[in-house]
Design a protein around this motif. Structure first.
Motif, PDB file in Angstrom:
ATOM      1  N   ASP A  64      53.164  17.252   5.725  1.00 41.25           N
ATOM      2  CA  ASP A  64      53.547  15.842   5.874  1.00 41.25           C
ATOM      3  C   ASP A  64      53.091  15.187   7.189  1.00 41.25           C
ATOM      4  N   LEU A  65      53.545  15.745   8.304  1.00 43.69           N
ATOM      5  CA  LEU A  65      53.160  15.181   9.601  1.00 43.69           C
ATOM      6  C   LEU A  65      52.733  16.346  10.486  1.00 43.69           C
ATOM      7  N   TYR A  66      51.433  16.493  10.616  1.00 44.60           N
ATOM      8  CA  TYR A  66      50.804  17.697  11.162  1.00 44.60           C
ATOM      9  C   TYR A  66      50.190  17.344  12.518  1.00 44.60           C
ATOM     10  N   LEU A  67      50.792  17.862  13.567  1.00 41.80           N
ATOM     11  CA  LEU A  67      50.306  17.566  14.918  1.00 41.80           C
ATOM     12  C   LEU A  67      49.186  18.520  15.327  1.00 41.80           C
ATOM     13  N   VAL A  68      48.063  17.948  15.774  1.00 37.52           N
ATOM     14  CA  VAL A  68      46.980  18.741  16.359  1.00 37.52           C
ATOM     15  C   VAL A  68      46.951  18.410  17.852  1.00 37.52           C
ATOM     16  N   THR A  69      47.075  19.434  18.686  1.00 43.82           N
ATOM     17  CA  THR A  69      47.170  19.153  20.122  1.00 43.82           C
ATOM     18  C   THR A  69      45.807  18.919  20.751  1.00 43.82           C
ATOM     19  N   ASP A  70      45.806  18.157  21.804  1.00 44.27           N
ATOM     20  CA  ASP A  70      44.590  17.930  22.587  1.00 44.27           C
ATOM     21  C   ASP A  70      45.004  17.712  24.028  1.00 44.27           C
ATOM     22  N   ARG A  71      44.683  18.716  24.851  1.00 39.93           N
ATOM     23  CA  ARG A  71      45.076  18.683  26.258  1.00 39.93           C
ATOM     24  C   ARG A  71      44.538  17.447  26.972  1.00 39.93           C
ATOM     25  N   ASP A  72      43.272  17.085  26.649  1.00 44.55           N
ATOM     26  CA  ASP A  72      42.655  15.957  27.348  1.00 44.55           C
ATOM     27  C   ASP A  72      43.304  14.620  27.006  1.00 44.55           C
ATOM     28  N   LEU A  73      43.962  14.561  25.856  1.00 46.76           N
ATOM     29  CA  LEU A  73      44.572  13.293  25.447  1.00 46.76           C
ATOM     30  C   LEU A  73      46.067  13.241  25.750  1.00 46.76           C
ATOM     31  N   SER A  74      46.554  14.263  26.460  1.00 51.08           N
ATOM     32  CA  SER A  74      48.003  14.358  26.663  1.00 51.08           C
ATOM     33  C   SER A  74      48.488  13.788  27.989  1.00 51.08           C
ATOM     34  N   LEU A  75      47.646  12.991  28.628  1.00 49.40           N
ATOM     35  CA  LEU A  75      47.995  12.282  29.863  1.00 49.40           C
ATOM     36  C   LEU A  75      48.563  13.208  30.933  1.00 49.40           C
ATOM     37  N   GLY A  76      48.006  14.416  31.008  1.00 46.28           N
ATOM     38  CA  GLY A  76      48.403  15.337  32.073  1.00 46.28           C
ATOM     39  C   GLY A  76      49.706  16.087  31.834  1.00 46.28           C
ATOM     40  N   ARG A  77      50.394  15.769  30.733  1.00 49.58           N
ATOM     41  CA  ARG A  77      51.673  16.452  30.474  1.00 49.58           C
ATOM     42  C   ARG A  77      51.427  17.805  29.810  1.00 49.58           C
ATOM     43  N   PRO A  78      52.291  18.778  30.060  1.00 46.66           N
ATOM     44  CA  PRO A  78      52.107  20.089  29.424  1.00 46.66           C
ATOM     45  C   PRO A  78      52.191  19.956  27.901  1.00 46.66           C
ATOM     46  N   LEU A  79      51.347  20.714  27.210  1.00 46.42           N
ATOM     47  CA  LEU A  79      51.348  20.639  25.749  1.00 46.42           C
ATOM     48  C   LEU A  79      52.701  21.027  25.171  1.00 46.42           C
ATOM     49  N   ARG A  80      53.332  21.994  25.820  1.00 44.52           N
ATOM     50  CA  ARG A  80      54.615  22.463  25.316  1.00 44.52           C
ATOM     51  C   ARG A  80      55.630  21.318  25.264  1.00 44.52           C
ATOM     52  N   GLU A  81      55.572  20.453  26.265  1.00 43.88           N
ATOM     53  CA  GLU A  81      56.484  19.305  26.310  1.00 43.88           C
ATOM     54  C   GLU A  81      56.198  18.359  25.139  1.00 43.88           C
ATOM     55  N   ILE A  82      54.922  18.094  24.890  1.00 43.58           N
ATOM     56  CA  ILE A  82      54.528  17.215  23.783  1.00 43.58           C
ATOM     57  C   ILE A  82      55.010  17.822  22.455  1.00 43.58           C
ATOM     58  N   VAL A  83      54.765  19.118  22.294  1.00 42.23           N
ATOM     59  CA  VAL A  83      55.126  19.778  21.042  1.00 42.23           C
ATOM     60  C   VAL A  83      56.637  19.724  20.822  1.00 42.23           C
ATOM     61  N   GLU A  84      57.398  19.967  21.855  1.00 46.96           N
ATOM     62  CA  GLU A  84      58.866  19.945  21.709  1.00 46.96           C
ATOM     63  C   GLU A  84      59.363  18.569  21.290  1.00 46.96           C
ATOM     64  N   LYS A  85      58.797  17.546  21.935  1.00 47.76           N
ATOM     65  CA  LYS A  85      59.219  16.184  21.586  1.00 47.76           C
ATOM     66  C   LYS A  85      58.770  15.830  20.173  1.00 47.76           C
ATOM     67  N   ALA A  86      57.565  16.240  19.831  1.00 47.35           N
ATOM     68  CA  ALA A  86      57.022  15.907  18.512  1.00 47.35           C
ATOM     69  C   ALA A  86      57.867  16.557  17.410  1.00 47.35           C
ATOM     70  N   VAL A  87      58.317  17.766  17.654  1.00 46.10           N
ATOM     71  CA  VAL A  87      59.138  18.461  16.656  1.00 46.10           C
ATOM     72  C   VAL A  87      60.502  17.773  16.524  1.00 46.10           C
ATOM     73  N   LYS A  88      61.054  17.390  17.641  1.00 43.17           N
ATOM     74  CA  LYS A  88      62.317  16.630  17.582  1.00 43.17           C
ATOM     75  C   LYS A  88      62.138  15.361  16.757  1.00 43.17           C
ATOM     76  N   GLY A  89      60.955  14.758  16.877  1.00 46.58           N
ATOM     77  CA  GLY A  89      60.680  13.508  16.167  1.00 46.58           C
ATOM     78  C   GLY A  89      60.358  13.707  14.695  1.00 46.58           C
ATOM     79  N   GLY A  90      60.064  14.929  14.268  1.00 46.47           N
ATOM     80  CA  GLY A  90      59.877  15.158  12.834  1.00 46.47           C
ATOM     81  C   GLY A  90      58.543  15.745  12.402  1.00 46.47           C
ATOM     82  N   VAL A  91      57.763  16.259  13.350  1.00 47.85           N
ATOM     83  CA  VAL A  91      56.505  16.911  12.979  1.00 47.85           C
ATOM     84  C   VAL A  91      56.807  18.154  12.128  1.00 47.85           C
ATOM     85  N   THR A  92      56.023  18.383  11.079  1.00 50.16           N
ATOM     86  CA  THR A  92      56.322  19.487  10.145  1.00 50.16           C
ATOM     87  C   THR A  92      55.420  20.706  10.345  1.00 50.16           C
ATOM     88  N   MET A  93      54.374  20.582  11.177  1.00 56.17           N
ATOM     89  CA  MET A  93      53.418  21.667  11.361  1.00 56.17           C
ATOM     90  C   MET A  93      52.632  21.372  12.637  1.00 56.17           C
TER      91      MET A  93
END
Lengths: 216, 216
Positions: free
Chosen positions: A8-37
């Protein structure tokens, strides 16, 4: 048994597009928001750093029942016992990856042209990534996107589940889902959002609505 | 059983230093000249291209009884059933690589500081690469070399076979071998030579002489 997964909502990470924030932080927030994979994509990190990062993110995702797929690198997937890999057309051939990973892992394959679908339909894979729907700065080498029409044709002729990727955001996600894919992949729409959780939640809600409508 | 190997003259490939010639051509000439082992190193090729190239070079090397080792990428080594991998300190940890590759594959580990030797001495690996002996343009990130003294100390305190790498050429190979390593690794001294076969042969002859002297 392969882990059940929802595209449904599949997050693909990209370090260069993450505005300097750790990927782990992005992933945690994205999962809270409803990412399914989640798919972890690293093109410049060292193997050791990639593995370390993948281990940390896996530990978080397992706890939430969200599958973790590694882009391209079968070695990293094997090292951390990820749920699977996503392979592009210039990555390892799916047949070799299946042999190395065994029958219990998810394999996704990118389809960039309708003519690549024939092989994919006969392949022992789990889903296809239809790529790119729209042109996007993260895939510079691909001149133009498949568009909604091209995406719809591939989705309807695929024997596997499908997820669309490339330039998808809140303004076009409804149109993309109506092409008949099982979900959408996003990179910058979440990774570059000021509030990754809110961005994921807004997308997840639209996806839920469109999927409910299509069942009416 | 792990394939027997000789570290005497160990070629490490580098596409960028090969003056536009196909790596396979360099490898063939180098083997004719007397190279005893080959390591394939690719930092920018796609996984599919890397595998294709490695398969072609493996097929040639098997025919000549020369071991082929893959730099960093355990997935590529598994895919082509290479004879082993060479791991740097920022690549996959040797223990994980041993688990994925099994007991029959060669594992080499780069040692850049004396203090990395303790772990290496207790590791289930097959040789160490002492790196770099001299500063070299192929390893920009390393400020200064270990020098002959540093190389000698590591070679003598290593429980494993050792090969020296970094800035080694015809003019210094004698001094390097006299530090006590079992062989030398070269990149540009062969890859960038106008005549790779002649360059390999000249090095092989010096190595043979120095090894004979040391046995007198």
């Amino acid at each position: 048994m392969r882990k059940p997964f929802k595209l449904d909502l599949y997050l693909v990470t990209d370090r260069d597009l993450s505005l300097g924030r750790p990927l782990r932080e992005i992933v945690e927030k994205a999962v809270k928001g409803g990412v399914t994979m989640v798919q972890l994509r690293e093109k410049s990190a060292s193997t050791r750093d990639f593995i370390q990062e993948a281990l940390e993110i896996k530990s978080f995702l397992r706890h939430h029942g969200i599958p973790l797929v590694i882009n391209d690198r079968v070695d990293v997937a094997l090292a951390i016992d990820a749920d699977g890999v996503h392979l592009g057309q210039s990555d390892m051939h799916w047949e070799m990856a299946r042999r190395l990973l065994g029958p219990d892992k998810i394999i996704g394959l990118s389809i960039e042209k309708e003519k690549q679908l024939k092989e994919a339909n006969e392949a022992d894979i789990d889903y296809i990534g239809i790529s790119p729907v729209f042109t996007t700065p993260t895939k510079k080498e691909l001149e133009k996107g498949l568009g909604l029409k091209g995406t719809s044709e591939i989705a309807h002729n695929s024997k596997h589940l499908s997820v669309a990727i490339g330039g998808i955001n809140l303004s076009n996600v409804t149109d993309v889902l109506r092409t008949g894919t099982n979900g959408v992949s996003v990179v910058s729409a979440i990774c570059s959002a000021e509030d990754a959780e809110a961005a994921a939640r807004a997308l997840a809600e639209v996806i839920k609505q469109v999927k409910q409508e299509s069942r009416l």
